[in-house]
Design a protein around this motif. Structure first.
Motif, PDB file in Angstrom:
ATOM      1  N   PRO A   1      -7.107 -10.114  -1.311  1.00 44.13           N
ATOM      2  CA  PRO A   1      -6.232  -9.280  -2.149  1.00 44.13           C
ATOM      3  C   PRO A   1      -6.707  -9.234  -3.602  1.00 44.13           C
ATOM      4  O   PRO A   1      -7.479 -10.088  -4.039  1.00 44.13           O
ATOM      5  CB  PRO A   1      -4.876  -9.990  -2.045  1.00 44.13           C
ATOM      6  N   ASN A   2      -6.252  -8.228  -4.325  1.00 42.45           N
ATOM      7  CA  ASN A   2      -6.442  -8.147  -5.784  1.00 42.45           C
ATOM      8  C   ASN A   2      -7.898  -8.067  -6.215  1.00 42.45           C
ATOM      9  O   ASN A   2      -8.250  -8.509  -7.305  1.00 42.45           O
ATOM     10  CB  ASN A   2      -5.820  -9.356  -6.498  1.00 42.45           C
TER      11      ASN A   2
ATOM     12  N   SER B   1      -9.053  -3.682  -2.832  1.00 41.02           N
ATOM     13  CA  SER B   1      -7.980  -4.072  -1.924  1.00 41.02           C
ATOM     14  C   SER B   1      -6.651  -3.903  -2.650  1.00 41.02           C
ATOM     15  O   SER B   1      -6.612  -3.694  -3.857  1.00 41.02           O
ATOM     16  CB  SER B   1      -8.159  -5.529  -1.490  1.00 41.02           C
ATOM     17  N   GLU B   2      -5.577  -3.989  -1.913  1.00 39.58           N
ATOM     18  CA  GLU B   2      -4.263  -3.857  -2.540  1.00 39.58           C
ATOM     19  C   GLU B   2      -3.900  -5.132  -3.310  1.00 39.58           C
ATOM     20  O   GLU B   2      -4.357  -6.224  -2.987  1.00 39.58           O
ATOM     21  CB  GLU B   2      -3.194  -3.600  -1.470  1.00 39.58           C
TER      22      GLU B   2
ATOM     23  N   THR C   1      -1.629  -7.591  -3.503  1.00 37.98           N
ATOM     24  CA  THR C   1      -0.542  -8.170  -2.711  1.00 37.98           C
ATOM     25  C   THR C   1      -0.271  -9.620  -3.065  1.00 37.98           C
ATOM     26  O   THR C   1       0.747 -10.181  -2.651  1.00 37.98           O
ATOM     27  CB  THR C   1      -0.871  -8.077  -1.211  1.00 37.98           C
TER      28      THR C   1
ATOM     29  N   GLY D   1      -0.898  -5.179 -12.019  1.00 34.99           N
ATOM     30  CA  GLY D   1      -0.180  -4.737 -10.830  1.00 34.99           C
ATOM     31  C   GLY D   1       1.174  -5.370 -10.649  1.00 34.99           C
ATOM     32  O   GLY D   1       1.666  -5.482  -9.521  1.00 34.99           O
TER      33      GLY D   1
END
Length: 662
Positions: free
Chosen positions: A145-146, A158-159, A161, A223
């Motif tokens: 993630p990130n 990637s998201e 999350t 984010g």
């Protein structure tokens, strides 16, 4: 035989900057997170070293630690050039290492950095603990993630999350200095500034338009928009570690003042921590009595080494402040003045207060707006002096245009392009060579201000600062008498002489010339002279002071000529003791026409100005005009009944050191 498995090792590099020696606190937490999971990690702070040493230091620690991964801290936008240099040098020295970047600015530019910085392999956007762990363990990029990473077709992401929650942040130490190379140098550098920053939490609930750490900015570069604070117990644990390394700490995180008060209470209740630390504190709201009482009872206060309490109204106008500090704690300038008086009454001379204003907010549209703001800020300074708030200092600096702030998004062309930041910083460097200098990364100036109006504003501020710095008492005496008319007089000097002068007037300002022009302007106009009938005498003192400024001697021997002469070049007599500013301003309250003069002699030493009544001067130092010896002077003082051997011996030595006696 199979190939050898190489254990991951991460070297985190705090990229060099002439402005910031501080390491963003998340780096210490990341080190602790990885260390607890068996991964080797160290921090190298390049800002600790002189520019001539940085390359050697970077090469040395790259070779010593032999990292598989290199993490570049790109948090503050001011480190942009240092980020590029450290990345390029690291790639040259360690071509096989994987290089990643993280921090506010890295997260904001993201994919743009990957496209433009060939040395870079990854960018971490937002919280880094879990993403960096997975990357170091060899997990495939799509499953991390990130993260932003290179692909055959360009870049992918990637998201976001992963977000470090209260439990994660509270389980980490942000005070483990064992992971930092040359941590003694870092603590020394931190103590020269505000001390070691105490990590309270991440994120902000406010939306100040200028701030790259505001709620909206966090949404773009990290984010997330929800702040997270650590438990008080985890902060107490960090303080227990820190007391072995430093006794000076800094807090500038105040989403919830009650939380801070609870922290103070917890420190106070701990016998090993109460009255151990000197706390410098950056406040987002005005102080109340409970806070000040807790502060006094919990931390070390001393008039010899006073901690600082910071407040940042940013702009003078109350309505503008509502717009600039949108959603944040709001207060008026009147409430601020009252609050500074409260601090003074509760803590006295054992603390300093710093009040920060900044220029070129989007509420300023015209030169007249700038002029009103400048006048208002200097009036605020005067009001503090008249109110005897001597422990308060007021700064008026350039606004830092934070990447990700509302100002950056709204007013900067091509805000998502990294070239915008780099070209902006380089333009400022060129500007400083040929014009006025900046004290922050000021890339936004309202377009409604013309280049000439910006120049006039900067020159007016520069002249006012020059006068205040060189002749503090004179400046505030004149401002108390003339108010806006002093600004008018200075503007006339600027327009008639400085505005079109060849060369860099900011670098070549002659203070004696400036004071002489100001004297002619005030004494040459009856309406001004009526308000300051002593202007001629006052400005003559300041001109003499400016003429007597000299560099300290190389260490002199203690030899004294037997029959010294008195050097009248460094002695000046005037009708009032202007340097005793509180007493003189108090006398002025009755009106300048009712001022009763008290003849005063000023002696210009190398490191200070000594003042004494004219009678005292005649009774003591002036005796040297008669050609007496030092021994005869001592005998004469003893005969007059005013001889204190240690005082007069020190006085004579200082007069020789400053060439007042020769």
């Amino acid at each position: 035989m199979g190939s050898k498995i190489v254990s991951p090792k991460l070297l985190i590099i705090n990229c060099p900057s002439e402005y910031f020696a501080y390491i963003p606190m998340g780096s210490f937490g990341l080190c602790d997170y990885l260390h607890k999971r068996g991964i080797e990690v160290r921090i190298l702070n390049l800002s600790l070293y002189r520019p001539s040493e940085m390359e050697e230091k970077l090469d040395h620690y790259l070779d010593l630690f032999d990292p598989t991964h290199i993490g570049l801290i790109f948090h503050w936008q001011d480190t942009a050039e240092g980020f590029l240099w450290a990345g390029e040098r690291s790639r040259l020295r360690r071509p096989d290492a994987r290089i990643l970047a993280g921090g506010f600015t890295a997260g904001y530019f993201g994919e743009n950095l990957l496209r433009k910085c060939g040395f870079l392999d990854y960018v971490i956007k937002g919280d880094a603990e879990k993403p960096v762990e997975l990357l170091l363990r060899g997990v495939g990029e799509p499953d991390i993630p990130n993260i932003l990473y290179r692909t055959a077709s360009g870049a992918a992401s990637s998201e976001i999350t992963y977000r470090a929650g209260r439990k994660t942040l509270s389980g980490l130490s942000f005070a483990n200095l064992a992971c930092l190379y040359d941590h003694e140098l870092y603590m020394e550098a931190a103590e020269k500034k505000l001390g070691f920053p105490l990590f309270i939490g991440r994120g902000c609930r406010f939306s100040c338009g200028y701030c790259g750490g505001s709620r909206g900015a966090f949404g773009m570069h990290s984010g997330t928009s929800k702040p997270v604070v650590r438990t008080i117990e985890s902060i107490i644990a960090d303080l227990r570690r820190l007391k072995d390394f430093t006794r000076t700490i800094y807090i500038c995180y105040e989403n919830d003042r009650n939380y801070i008060k609870d922290l103070f209470k917890a420190i106070q209740a701990d016998a090993d921590l109460v009255k151990v630390f000197r706390l410098n504190y950056g406040a987002w709201a005005l102080f109340d009595e409970e806070f000040l009482d807790l502060y006094r009872e919990t931390f070390v206060l001393s008039p010899d080494e006073r901690p600082v309490l910071e407040l940042s109204p940013e702009v003078y106008d109350d309505e503008s402040r509502k717009k600039v500090k949108k959603g944040a704690f709001h207060y008026t300038l009147r409430e601020l003045r009252e609050n500074l008086n409260l601090v003074n009454s509760r803590l006295g001379n054992e603390v300093r207060t710093s009040v920060f204003f900044s220029r070129y907010h989007d509420t300023i549209r015209t030169y007249e707006d700038m002029r009103r703001e400048i006048l208002g800020i200097f009036r605020f300074k005067r009001d503090l002096i008249l109110g005897n708030a001597w422990n308060a200092a007021v700064s008026y600096d350039h606004l830092s245009t934070d990447v990700g702030s509302r100002y950056w998004e709204r007013y900067i062309d091509s805000p998502k392009d990294f070239d915008t930041l780099i070209s902006g910083t380089r333009k400022l460097r060129i500007q400083e060579q040929f014009g006025f200098s900046f004290d922050n990364l000021c890339l936004y100036i309202p377009k409604t201000l013309t280049t000439e109006e910006v120049f006039r504003s900067e020159l007016l501020i520069f002249v006012l600062r020059t006068l205040e710095r060189s002749c503090y008492e004179m400046f505030h005496i004149l401002f108390s008498c003339l108010d806006a008319e002093l600004i008018d007089a200075i503007e006339e000097i600027i327009n008639s002489l400085y505005k079109n002068r060849y060369g860099n007037v900011f670098r070549n300002m002659d203070i004696v010339e400036l004071l002489t022009l100001l004297k002619a302007r005030i004494t040459g106009e009856a309406s001004l002279l009526n308000q300051v009938p002593f202007a001629d005498d006052l400005l003559d003192l300041c001109i003499r002071k400016a003429q007597c400024v000299r560099a300290p001697h190389e260490p002199k021997s203690g030899y004294q000529t037997e029959r010294p002469k008195l050097n009248n070049q460094f002695i000046s007599a005037h009708y009032n003791d202007y340097l005793n500013l509180p007493a003189f301003l108090h006398k002025l309250k009755k009106g300048p026409d009712k001022l009763v003069g008290e003849m005063t002699v000023f002696i210009f030493l190398i490191d200070e100005i000594m003042s004494m009544t004219y009678d005292t001067y005649n009774f003591t130092i002036r005796e040297f005009e008669k050609g007496i010896s030092v021994e005869e002077y001592h005998q004469l003082m003893n005969k007059k009944g005013i001889f204190t051997p240690s005082y007069h011996e020190d006085l004579i030595a200082r007069l020789f050191q400053s060439d007042v006696l020769y």
